[in-house]
Design a protein around this motif. Structure first.
Motif, PDB file in Angstrom:
ATOM      1  N   LEU A 170       0.522  -1.054   0.078  1.00 54.45           N
ATOM      2  CA  LEU A 170       0.242  -0.041  -0.056  1.00 54.45           C
ATOM      3  C   LEU A 170       1.048   1.113   0.095  1.00 54.45           C
ATOM      4  O   LEU A 170       0.569   2.231  -0.909  1.00 54.45           O
ATOM      5  CB  LEU A 170      -1.109   0.031   1.113  1.00 54.45           C
ATOM      6  N   ASN A 175      -0.029   1.169  -3.848  1.00 55.11           N
ATOM      7  CA  ASN A 175      -1.336   1.050  -3.990  1.00 55.11           C
ATOM      8  C   ASN A 175      -2.248   1.721  -3.378  1.00 55.11           C
ATOM      9  O   ASN A 175      -3.611   1.464  -3.334  1.00 55.11           O
ATOM     10  CB  ASN A 175      -1.494  -0.310  -4.183  1.00 55.11           C
ATOM     11  N   PRO A 209      -3.591   4.832  -2.939  1.00 53.62           N
ATOM     12  CA  PRO A 209      -4.443   5.580  -3.839  1.00 53.62           C
ATOM     13  C   PRO A 209      -5.452   5.053  -4.137  1.00 53.62           C
ATOM     14  O   PRO A 209      -6.564   5.326  -4.484  1.00 53.62           O
ATOM     15  CB  PRO A 209      -3.493   6.756  -4.306  1.00 53.62           C
ATOM     16  N   GLU A 210      -5.067   3.974  -4.981  1.00 51.24           N
ATOM     17  CA  GLU A 210      -6.007   3.420  -5.873  1.00 51.24           C
ATOM     18  C   GLU A 210      -7.004   2.279  -5.145  1.00 51.24           C
ATOM     19  O   GLU A 210      -8.258   2.243  -5.487  1.00 51.24           O
ATOM     20  CB  GLU A 210      -5.100   2.396  -6.931  1.00 51.24           C
ATOM     21  N   TRP A 211      -6.327   1.641  -4.019  1.00 49.65           N
ATOM     22  CA  TRP A 211      -7.239   0.988  -3.262  1.00 49.65           C
ATOM     23  C   TRP A 211      -8.313   1.752  -2.250  1.00 49.65           C
ATOM     24  O   TRP A 211      -9.696   1.167  -2.199  1.00 49.65           O
ATOM     25  CB  TRP A 211      -6.279   0.238  -2.073  1.00 49.65           C
ATOM     26  N   THR A 212      -8.025   3.092  -1.933  1.00 55.38           N
ATOM     27  CA  THR A 212      -8.806   3.966  -1.320  1.00 55.38           C
ATOM     28  C   THR A 212      -9.610   4.634  -2.240  1.00 55.38           C
ATOM     29  O   THR A 212     -10.486   5.491  -1.792  1.00 55.38           O
ATOM     30  CB  THR A 212      -8.126   4.639  -0.047  1.00 55.38           C
ATOM     31  N   LYS A 213      -9.529   4.707  -3.432  1.00 54.19           N
ATOM     32  CA  LYS A 213     -10.036   5.649  -4.640  1.00 54.19           C
ATOM     33  C   LYS A 213      -9.698   7.241  -4.412  1.00 54.19           C
ATOM     34  O   LYS A 213     -10.604   7.938  -4.335  1.00 54.19           O
ATOM     35  CB  LYS A 213     -11.626   5.354  -4.353  1.00 54.19           C
ATOM     36  N   THR A 214      -8.558   7.313  -3.752  1.00 53.39           N
ATOM     37  CA  THR A 214      -7.982   8.684  -3.337  1.00 53.39           C
ATOM     38  C   THR A 214      -7.158   9.128  -4.598  1.00 53.39           C
ATOM     39  O   THR A 214      -6.757   8.476  -5.443  1.00 53.39           O
ATOM     40  CB  THR A 214      -7.410   8.882  -2.105  1.00 53.39           C
ATOM     41  N   PRO A 215      -7.143  10.518  -4.925  1.00 55.81           N
ATOM     42  CA  PRO A 215      -6.160  11.001  -5.785  1.00 55.81           C
ATOM     43  C   PRO A 215      -4.694  10.527  -5.738  1.00 55.81           C
ATOM     44  O   PRO A 215      -4.148  10.473  -4.795  1.00 55.81           O
ATOM     45  CB  PRO A 215      -6.198  12.553  -5.873  1.00 55.81           C
ATOM     46  N   GLN A 216      -4.062  10.225  -7.081  1.00 59.68           N
ATOM     47  CA  GLN A 216      -2.585   9.738  -6.911  1.00 59.68           C
ATOM     48  C   GLN A 216      -1.969  10.901  -6.428  1.00 59.68           C
ATOM     49  O   GLN A 216      -2.462  12.191  -6.490  1.00 59.68           O
ATOM     50  CB  GLN A 216      -2.396   9.635  -8.375  1.00 59.68           C
ATOM     51  N   ASN A 235       6.632  -2.436 -12.171  1.00 59.11           N
ATOM     52  CA  ASN A 235       5.877  -1.631 -12.846  1.00 59.11           C
ATOM     53  C   ASN A 235       5.228  -2.136 -14.154  1.00 59.11           C
ATOM     54  O   ASN A 235       5.996  -2.403 -14.896  1.00 59.11           O
ATOM     55  CB  ASN A 235       6.371  -0.022 -12.989  1.00 59.11           C
TER      56      ASN A 235
END
Length: 127
Positions: free
Chosen positions: A8, A32, A34-41, A70
């Motif tokens: 994470l 990961n 931001p992707e997991w929590t649906k927050t901005p990169q 990657n």
């Protein structure tokens, strides 16, 4: 823990570091959160620097490192092959918390969220 693999990153590095035993190592990879929590990169640089700066705390007898694979990299396939080779050779191991079939995905999410014990959740996607 002897080793913690943290996919994470960001704030989760602090928690992962806190559960290491002396001579343990924290391996950060993925970033990961931001992707997991649906927050901005956001920039990974501060978190990676913080992860590596923990190595300056030599009296803690803990270490940190970072492993990156990657999928957009030209080295993606060789890096992934190397990772699987290390797993096969027993150089690294992944503790398994539980295994579920794909139709048990809701149960798998509840198990993951329970935090009762450490380890990865495996989802079997083939019959």
């Amino acid at each position: 823990m002897d080793a913690v693999f943290d996919p994470l990153g960001f704030e989760s590095f602090d928690e992962s570091y806190s559960i290491l035993k002396k001579e343990g190592v924290l391996v950060g990879y993925g970033m990961n959160l931001p992707e997991w929590t649906k927050t901005p990169q956001r920039s990974v640089i501060p978190s990676v620097l913080k992860l590596f700066s923990k190595n300056l705390l030599f009296w803690s007898e803990k270490r940190t490192t970072f492993f990156a694979v990657n999928r957009r990299s030209k080295n993606f396939a060789p890096d992934l092959e190397q990772l699987f080779e290390w797993l096969k050779d027993g150089k690294i191991s992944v503790p398994i918390k539980a295994t579920f079939k794909l139709d048990e995905i809701q149960k798998a999410h509840r198990e993951y969220a329970s935090g009762d014990r450490l380890g990865s959740i495996v989802i079997e996607v083939t019959p």
